[in-house]
Design a protein around this motif. Structure first.
Motif, short mmCIF file in Angstrom:
data_model
loop_
_atom_site.label_atom_id
_atom_site.label_comp_id
_atom_site.label_asym_id
_atom_site.label_seq_id
_atom_site.Cartn_x
_atom_site.Cartn_y
_atom_site.Cartn_z
N TYR A 32 -14.69 -54.66 36.27
CA TYR A 32 -15.04 -56.07 36.26
C TYR A 32 -13.77 -56.78 36.71
N PHE A 51 -18.87 -58.39 39.05
CA PHE A 51 -19.33 -57.34 38.15
C PHE A 51 -20.04 -56.24 38.93
N GLY A 96 -13.80 -54.13 29.17
CA GLY A 96 -14.82 -53.98 28.17
C GLY A 96 -14.74 -55.02 27.08
N ALA A 97 -15.89 -55.38 26.57
CA ALA A 97 -16.00 -56.38 25.50
C ALA A 97 -15.28 -57.67 25.86
N GLY A 98 -15.23 -57.93 27.12
CA GLY A 98 -14.71 -59.21 27.59
C GLY A 98 -13.22 -59.27 27.77
N LYS A 99 -12.44 -58.40 27.13
CA LYS A 99 -11.00 -58.54 27.24
C LYS A 99 -10.52 -58.03 28.59
N SER A 100 -9.38 -58.52 29.02
CA SER A 100 -8.90 -58.26 30.36
C SER A 100 -7.44 -57.86 30.38
N TYR B 33 -9.81 -64.39 21.18
CA TYR B 33 -8.69 -63.57 21.63
C TYR B 33 -7.39 -64.36 21.47
N GLY B 100 -21.37 -56.16 23.06
CA GLY B 100 -20.85 -54.82 22.93
C GLY B 100 -19.71 -54.54 23.88
N PRO B 101 -19.34 -53.27 24.03
CA PRO B 101 -18.13 -52.90 24.76
C PRO B 101 -18.20 -53.15 26.26
N SER B 103 -19.35 -55.88 27.63
CA SER B 103 -19.59 -57.32 27.78
C SER B 103 -18.98 -57.86 29.05
N GLN B 107 -14.30 -65.59 29.59
CA GLN B 107 -13.37 -66.09 28.59
C GLN B 107 -12.95 -67.50 28.97
#
Lengths: 112, 118
Positions: A32, A51, A96-100, B33, B100-101, B103, B107
Motif C-alpha cells: 500500500y 492499494f 498493515g492495520a493502517g500504519k506506515s 497513532y 484488521g491487519p 486495513s 490516516q
C-alpha cells in the motif's frame, strides 16, 4: 523489513515547470503506497494512495503517481508546479492495520 | 469536521525533566497513532492503539516513554526523563480502524508538538 527511499533530499523547480519526485520501496508483499505533503508548521496531508488496480493514481491538488512494480517505484508527478506547492513531500509504505513506514522526505522549493 | 488536535504545539524542557503531550483524534476514529519525527527524517511510529488497547508498541522506548488512551478517545504520550535525542516533532494521527491487519484506512495527522530538549 519494509523500507522507503526518497533519493532526492531537495529539489528546486521553476513555477510552471513539471515536477517528478522519486520514491523506491522495499516490501515483501503487495504494497500500500502513499504520498503525503507537509507544509511548515502543519501536519501531514494525504495527497494520494495506491492499494490495487489502475497503476496511475490521481490525487488532490493536481498530483498523480504511478506504481511500477518492476521498478519498485511510486513516483509523484505534477505537470505544472505552483508556488504554493513548496513543501516537504513524504512517500510511505503501508504495512498493515493502517500504519506506515515513511521515507525521509524531499523538500521542494519553487522559484518564481 | 474537526481534525486531529494536539497540545501543546511547542515545548522546551531541560534534559531529565518530564513532559506530556495530548492528542484528541477525529470523532469516531478507533485507531490512534503516535509518531516521532526527528529533523530531516520521516515520521517513525512509536505506538498504535485500537480503541483503548495497544496494537503495536515495538518501537516505543519503554524505559522512558509511556502512552495511554483511556476510554478509547484522547491519548497522552509521556517522556520521563527526557534526553537530548528526544528533540523532535511528535505527531498524532487517527484513522477509522476496525479492518484488521490489512486495513487500508487513511490516516489523518494533527499539527504535531515540537519538543526541544536542552
Amino acid at each position: 523489513a519494509q523500507s522507503v527511499t526518497q533519493p532526492d533530499i531537495h529539489i528546486t523547480v521553476s513555477e510552471g515547470a513539471s515536477l517528478e519526485l522519486r520514491c523506491n520501496y522495499s516490501y515483501g508483499a503487495t504494497p500500500y503506497l502513499f504520498w503525503y505533503v507537509q507544509s511548515p508548521g502543519q501536519g501531514l496531508q494525504l495527497l494520494l494512495k495506491y492499494f490495487s488496480g489502475d497503476t496511475l493514481v490521481q490525487g488532490i491538488k493536481g498530483f498523480e503517481a504511478e506504481f511500477k512494480r518492476s521498478q519498485s517505484s511510486f513516483n509523484l508527478r505534477k505537470p505544472s508546479v505552483h508556488w504554493s506547492d513548496a513543501a516537504e513531500y513524504f512517500c510511505a509504505v503501508g504495512v498493515g492495520a493502517g500504519k506506515s513506514t515513511f521515507g525521509d522526505g524531499t523538500t521542494l522549493t519553487v522559484k518564481p | 469536521e474537526a481534525g486531529v488536535a494536539q497540545s501543546p504545539r511547542y515545548k522546551i524542557i531541560e534534559k531529565r525533566q518530564s513532559v506530556a503531550f495530548w492528542c484528541n483524534p477525529i470523532s469516531g476514529h478507533a485507531t490512534l497513532y503516535w509518531y516521532q519525527q526527528i529533523l530531516g527524517q520521516g515520521p517513525k511510529l512509536l505506538i498504535q492503539f485500537q480503541n483503548n488497547g495497544v496494537v503495536d508498541d515495538s518501537q516505543l522506548p519503554k524505559d522512558r516513554f509511556s502512552a495511554e488512551r483511556l476510554k478509547g478517545v484522547d491519548s497522552t504520550l509521556k517522556i520521563q526523563p527526557a534526553k537530548l535525542e528526544d528533540s523532535a516533532v511528535y505527531l498524532c494521527a487517527s484513522s477509522l480502524g476496525g479492518q484488521g491487519p490489512l486495513s487500508t484506512d487513511t490516516q489523518y495527522f494533527g499539527p504535531g508538538t515540537r519538543l526541544t530538549v536542552l
